[in-house]
Write an enzyme that holds these catalytic residues in place. Structure first.
Site, PDB file in Angstrom:
ATOM      1  N   GLY A 165       0.797  -1.223   0.000  1.00  0.00           N
ATOM      2  CA  GLY A 165       0.000   0.000   0.000  1.00  0.00           C
ATOM      3  C   GLY A 165       0.836   1.282   0.000  1.00  0.00           C
ATOM      4  NE  ARG A 291       3.971 -12.603  -1.844  1.00  0.00           N
ATOM      5  CZ  ARG A 291       2.843 -12.347  -1.196  1.00  0.00           C
ATOM      6  NH1 ARG A 291       2.156 -13.321  -0.631  1.00  0.00           N
ATOM      7  NH2 ARG A 291       2.366 -11.123  -1.099  1.00  0.00           N
TER       8      ARG A 291
HETATM    9  P1  ADP Z   1      -0.058  -3.020  -2.918  1.00  0.00           P
HETATM   10  O1  ADP Z   1       0.695  -3.831  -3.917  1.00  0.00           O
HETATM   11  O2  ADP Z   1       0.689  -1.788  -2.475  1.00  0.00           O
HETATM   12  O3  ADP Z   1      -0.594  -3.834  -1.789  1.00  0.00           O
HETATM   13  P2  ADP Z   1      -2.651  -3.057  -4.300  1.00  0.00           P
HETATM   14  O4  ADP Z   1      -2.831  -2.601  -5.701  1.00  0.00           O
HETATM   15  O5  ADP Z   1      -2.680  -4.530  -4.045  1.00  0.00           O
HETATM   16  O6  ADP Z   1      -1.306  -2.409  -3.714  1.00  0.00           O
HETATM   17  O7  ADP Z   1      -3.741  -2.386  -3.395  1.00  0.00           O
HETATM   18  C1  ADP Z   1      -3.723  -2.511  -1.975  1.00  0.00           C
HETATM   19  C2  ADP Z   1      -5.036  -2.061  -1.411  1.00  0.00           C
HETATM   20  O8  ADP Z   1      -5.290  -0.673  -1.748  1.00  0.00           O
HETATM   21  C3  ADP Z   1      -6.255  -2.804  -1.936  1.00  0.00           C
HETATM   22  O9  ADP Z   1      -6.494  -4.012  -1.230  1.00  0.00           O
HETATM   23  C4  ADP Z   1      -7.335  -1.778  -1.695  1.00  0.00           C
HETATM   24  O10 ADP Z   1      -7.660  -1.754  -0.314  1.00  0.00           O
HETATM   25  C5  ADP Z   1      -6.657  -0.446  -2.025  1.00  0.00           C
HETATM   26  N1  ADP Z   1      -6.824  -0.062  -3.445  1.00  0.00           N
HETATM   27  C6  ADP Z   1      -6.002  -0.393  -4.477  1.00  0.00           C
HETATM   28  N2  ADP Z   1      -6.460   0.101  -5.660  1.00  0.00           N
HETATM   29  C7  ADP Z   1      -7.604   0.772  -5.374  1.00  0.00           C
HETATM   30  C8  ADP Z   1      -8.571   1.506  -6.179  1.00  0.00           C
HETATM   31  N3  ADP Z   1      -8.430   1.664  -7.514  1.00  0.00           N
HETATM   32  N4  ADP Z   1      -9.632   2.049  -5.541  1.00  0.00           N
HETATM   33  C9  ADP Z   1      -9.790   1.917  -4.189  1.00  0.00           C
HETATM   34  N5  ADP Z   1      -8.916   1.249  -3.397  1.00  0.00           N
HETATM   35  C10 ADP Z   1      -7.843   0.678  -3.963  1.00  0.00           C
END
Ligand code: ADP
Length: 447
Positions: A165, A291
């Site tokens: 995040g 993974r």
């Molecule tokens: P990271 O690789 O940093 O964990 P992610 O793309 O998996 O990033 O997103 C992590 C979290 O951020 C998601 O589980 C969600 O809670 C929030 N998030 C990511 N993209 C969005 C979006 N387009 N709109 C709202 N929340 C988002």
């Protein structure tokens, strides 16, 4: 099949991998830092090699030390676990160059999915629905403005190299765009050494739903249903459940088929998870983890499949021992991540565990390396135990979870057990009505 596997990780996941190996008759090598000499997986492994001082960069991320340990102990393969080197394509390549098998997908699939812009493009090309947004990196403020016009507000600026995040900023309207763009880039640079960012529509009330996959590289790809991981704090998952209270069988089957077809087209081989945001009946790809995941046991509970064993078998070149038709989802499972931290302010709470009693009984599994007298080192992630509860129905699962949490004794350090107890007593949780922002609202925190 392999004769000896080196486990390049620590904590509960190292123990989890050791257990799978033991059941398969495979010998294990634990590698550990000086802070982890007394860890349970080190005690249980057939051999143990100290690879450096406590700091991760000198031990669990110390590639030459890990490869040397594998060579001198005569291991055939390395299981990287989660975190640390598990999604490092260079490491996977070096493992292969040392005539060892990397228990994970091919390095090119790790790098493809590690670059979030490339991953999103690949997902789209493979027919997986993605969050509407820039199909490429955004390179200047001007560029950001023109992309924003297409996407609309609110929007999210995310780091291409993202994880955990970090490097993620919301722009509520045009006046916030420049600042959010600047902040996302500097945070990404500081966290990942790479300031490339991209933009996508910010979804207001989505759930986080992910699909567990297993692929053998011989054309067989199966999914084990979904996990709902919407209960997050600062994008860190706290409690996960399978199946999701929000999906019906038809939706599950449709999205499951989409992702298995896509992985088959990609030629993917190993365990993997495709993460989606889910809102108003639509799925939006956010990333793929190449993974094993921390929350894999809830999928094991509802399918009876040992995901780590399959991951090892597939890495050894064996085909999956079952097909999609053989996968039957049964009952409901919930995992609580138990961290050594203050349940109110989340301050880490390392130290000596004075008393330890793990709950048991029908449908209760605890993955943890804790024991009375164990000293939780301050250097690593605060996850100390995972409580996984399975029941015939969601309601039975909740009753059992309440009982198991009550029974759990970990004394000497603060843990997140009281937070889980509060959380599962909430009506919204009991009714399955929550989205990715629910936990932070509940805690009175801003993301
Ligand atoms: P990271 O690789 O940093 O964990 P992610 O793309 O998996 O990033 O997103 C992590 C979290 O951020 C998601 O589980 C969600 O809670 C929030 N998030 C990511 N993209 C969005 C979006 N387009 N709109 C709202 N929340 C988002």
């Amino acid at each position: 099949m392999f004769e000896k596997i080196l486990i390049a990780n620590r904590g509960e996941i190292a123990l989890r991998i050791h257990r799978a190996c033991r059941e398969m008759g495979i010998k294990t090598v634990a590698v550990h830092s000086t802070a982890d000499s007394d860890a349970m997986h080190v005690r249980l492994a057939d051999e143990a090699v100290c690879i450096g001082p406590p700091a991760s960069r000198d031990s669990y991320l110390n590639v030459p030390a890990i490869l040397t340990a594998a060579t001198i102990t005569g291991a055939d393969a390395i299981h990287p676990g989660v975190g640390f080197l598990s999604e490092n394509a260079n490491f996977a390549t070096m493992v292969e160059e040392h005539d060892l098998v990397f228990i994970g997908p091919r390095p090119e699939h790790i790098s493809l999915m590690g670059d979030k812009v490339a991953a999103k493009k690949a997902a789209k090309d493979l027919g997986i629905p993605v969050v509407p947004g820039s199909p490429r990196a955004v390179t200047s403020e001007k560029d950001a403005e023109s992309v924003a016009e297409d996407i609309g507000y609110p929007l999210l600026i995310k780091a291409s190299a993202g994880g955990g995040g970090r490097g993620m900023k919301i722009a509520g309207d045009a006046s916030e765009l420049k600042e959010a763009y600047r902040l996302a880039r500097s945070e990404a640079k500081a966290a990942f050494g790479n300031d490339e960012v991209y933009m996508e529509r910010y979804l207001g009330k989505p759930r986080h739903i992910e699909i567990q996959l297993l692929a053998d590289g011989h054309g067989n790809v199966v999914h084990l249903g979904e996990r709902d991981c919407s209960l997050q704090r600062r994008h860190q998952k706290l409690l996960e459940e399978a199946p999701s209270p929000a999906l019906n069988a038809d939706e599950r089957e449709k999205i499951g088929r989409r992702v298995t077809d896509a992985m088959s087209d990609l030629g993917y081989a190993s365990a993997g998870t495709i993460e989606f945001l889910y809102e108003n009946g639509e799925f939006y790809f956010i990333e793929m983890n190449t993974r094993i995941q921390v929350e894999h046991p809830i999928s094991e509970a509802i399918t009876g499949v040992d995901i780590v064993r399959e991951q090892i078998r597939v890495a050894a070149g064996a085909p999956l021992g079952f097909t999609q038709e053989d996968v039957k989802l049964w009952g409901h499972a919930i995992e609580c991540r138990i961290n050594a931290e203050n349940p109110e302010n989340f301050m880490p709470s390392p130290g000596t565990v004075r008393e330890y009693h793990a709950p048991g009984g029908l449908g209760v599994r605890v993955d943890s390396g804790l024991y009375a007298g164990y000293k939780i080192p301050p250097h690593y992630d605060s996850l100390i135990a995972k409580l996984i509860v399975h029941g015939q129905t969601r309601n039975e699962c909740l009753m059992r979870l309440r009982r198991a949490l009550e029974e759990f004794v970990i004394e000497g350090v603060d843990t997140s057990i009281p937070l889980h107890q509060r959380l599962i007593a909430e009506n919204d949780f009991v009714n399955g009505h929550y989205d990715i922002h629910w936990l932070e609202r509940f805690m009175g925190l801003k993301s």
